[in-house]
Design an enzyme around this catalytic site. Structure first.
Site, mmCIF file in Angstrom:
data_model
loop_
_atom_site.group_PDB
_atom_site.id
_atom_site.type_symbol
_atom_site.label_atom_id
_atom_site.label_comp_id
_atom_site.label_asym_id
_atom_site.label_seq_id
_atom_site.Cartn_x
_atom_site.Cartn_y
_atom_site.Cartn_z
ATOM 1 N N TRP A 111 -25.455 85.437 63.822
ATOM 2 C CA TRP A 111 -25.740 85.107 62.439
ATOM 3 C C TRP A 111 -26.294 86.278 61.796
ATOM 4 C CZ3 TRP A 111 -21.876 82.345 61.284
ATOM 5 C CH2 TRP A 111 -21.412 81.304 61.689
ATOM 6 N N ASP A 181 -32.544 82.253 57.491
ATOM 7 C CA ASP A 181 -31.238 81.457 57.543
ATOM 8 C C ASP A 181 -31.917 80.508 58.525
ATOM 9 O OD1 ASP A 181 -29.088 80.131 58.382
ATOM 10 O OD2 ASP A 181 -28.216 81.976 58.927
ATOM 11 N N LYS A 205 -25.897 71.113 61.107
ATOM 12 C CA LYS A 205 -26.398 71.162 62.471
ATOM 13 C C LYS A 205 -27.306 69.960 62.722
ATOM 14 C CE LYS A 205 -23.958 75.052 62.440
ATOM 15 N NZ LYS A 205 -24.254 76.366 62.260
HETATM 16 C C1 LIG Z 1 -23.637 77.363 61.461
HETATM 17 C C2 LIG Z 1 -24.489 78.531 61.225
HETATM 18 C C3 LIG Z 1 -23.978 79.367 59.844
HETATM 19 C C4 LIG Z 1 -22.731 79.272 59.135
HETATM 20 O O1 LIG Z 1 -22.670 78.152 58.581
HETATM 21 P P1 LIG Z 1 -21.491 77.354 57.737
HETATM 22 O O2 LIG Z 1 -21.992 76.409 56.775
HETATM 23 O O3 LIG Z 1 -20.423 77.161 58.607
HETATM 24 O O4 LIG Z 1 -21.152 78.545 56.874
HETATM 25 C C5 LIG Z 1 -25.127 80.292 59.465
HETATM 26 N N1 LIG Z 1 -26.033 80.693 60.099
HETATM 27 C C6 LIG Z 1 -26.495 79.745 61.253
HETATM 28 C C7 LIG Z 1 -27.751 80.035 61.921
HETATM 29 C C8 LIG Z 1 -25.698 78.792 61.768
HETATM 30 O O5 LIG Z 1 -26.007 77.946 62.901
#
Ligand SMILES: *Cc1c(COP(=O)(O)O)cnc(C)c1O
Length: 372
Positions: A111, A181, A205
């Site tokens: 990511w 993030d 998540k």
């Molecule tokens: C799942 C995830 C993303 C992507 O998320 P989307 O909502 O599918 O765009 C980005 N960063 C991390 C750390 C993630 O776990």
């Protein structure tokens, strides 16, 4: 299949990395209220996003997030669409474009790399640390992050969902704004919001369902956005309009609100949630550590994620058998991400301890009785 330990007999223990398991109480309440919100007489799916009923839901969700994360008056909270992936673009569009500086990215896994790649479309990116040489099994050791001269911001990934490495302490980035993030550990533990210029997290998540992304932004960051940005990609638009400049993802906001209430009322806040999560993860890491290398953890012990437990078995054939045998016990979605292989057990907030115990018992049994 032995599901005797599951609180709802026809549900499996779902180790999906996302969208992921939700608290049962949240789903039961959503089910009960689906046809008629109390006091409203219509479904959350049917009412205007400008109605007093939705206003109340959105405002209560914001207040709950502020309490849970101790968000002070220096920071705004907004709800956006487009997932965390759109934030890979919006962050540099708003904070890097025209700044004359580089944006610094700490690349700890898939990511972090993806975020940096998108930022390069907007401006200059400096890779302040990169974990590729050890296959992203760790975080930067003390002093290893090399910042550029005057970074527009420093970007980290709080928890690398695919590799299973998680920051335990925030890095020292001096006066540069820190951007995190937090998609895969949002609301799993307290966050030091005051040390951040910006935090973003999709909900699917740990915090709810797909469709809503929470952005927490320090007010002075808003002054960096330029007037040539598309209206909907400008953070100021969403702050000014209270996340309702167009129709927000009403159901996703509603579920996020229920998850926040569950965290406050049932769990007792994020410090308590963190204690549960650490204890759950330890059940699995203890198996790894006691397996004499049969289960080889991907992450270095000091960077292990409490959300995504990643490990390998001695062969791909055994991994296949492990995953298939798990399904027979009602333990599903344990296959690792295709880019790294192996096994990944995602044990977010809502994974009950009984689920983790079932997996632990299965791992011990599998090692003992494994096919030759
Ligand atoms: C799942 C995830 C993303 C992507 O998320 P989307 O909502 O599918 O765009 C980005 N960063 C991390 C750390 C993630 O776990």
């Amino acid at each position: 299949m032995d599901r005797s330990r599951h609180p709802v007999p026809d549900r499996v223990f779902n180790f999906s990395p996302g969208p992921a398991v939700l608290p049962l109480e949240v789903m039961v309440q959503a089910q009960e209220e689906l046809l008629a919100l109390p006091g409203v007489g219509s479904s959350i799916l049917e009412i205007s996003h400008r109605s007093p009923a939705f206003d109340r839901i959105l405002e209560e969700t914001l207040e709950s997030l502020r309490r849970l994360l101790s968000v002070g008056s220096d920071h705004e909270i907004i709800f956006l669409q487009g997932g965390a992936s759109l934030q890979f673009s919006m962050v540099p569009m708003n904070l890097l474009r025209g700044s004359g500086s580089a944006a610094d990215y700490v690349q700890t896994g898939t990511w972090g790399i993806t975020g940096a790649k998108e930022a390069r479309r907007e401006g200059s990116v400096h890779v302040a640390w990169d974990g590729a040489s050890t296959n992203f099994d760790r975080l930067p050791p003390a002093g290893a992050i090399k910042l550029s001269a005057d970074p527009a911001y420093v970007h980290i990934t709080s928890n690398e969902t695919i590799q299973g490495v998680q920051w335990k302490q925030l890095p020292d980035v001096g006066n540069a704004p820190l951007v995190s993030d937090c998609s895969s550990d949002f609301l799993s533990r307290p966050i030091d919001v005051a040390r951040h210029g910006l935090i973003y997290a999709c909900a699917q998540k740990n915090a709810g369902i797909a469709g809503v992304t929470t952005v927490i932004i320090r007010k002075d960051m808003l002054e960096r956005s330029r007037d040539d940005l598309p209206t909907m990609l400008d953070y100021r638009t969403h702050v000014k309009n209270g996340s309702r400049s167009n129709t927000p993802p009403v159901f996703a906001v509603y579920i996020l609100g229920l998850v926040c209430r569950w965290l406050e009322k049932t769990v007792g806040g994020l410090a308590a949630m963190d204690r549960h999560n650490v204890a759950k993860a330890k059940l699995l890491y203890d198996v790894l550590d006691g397996s004499q290398g049969f289960y080889a953890g991907h992450a270095q012990p000091e960077c292990r994620s409490d959300m995504n437990v990643t490990f390998r078995l001695p062969s791909e054939a055994l991994e296949k058998q492990f995953v298939a045998g798990a399904v027979e016990r009602g333990l599903v979605d344990l296959k690792g991400h295709r880019s790294v292989g192996g096994i990944r057990a995602s044990i977010y907030n809502a994974m009950p301890v009984e689920g983790v115990e079932s997996l632990r018992d299965y791992m011990i049994d599998f090692q003992k009785t494994r096919p030759a």
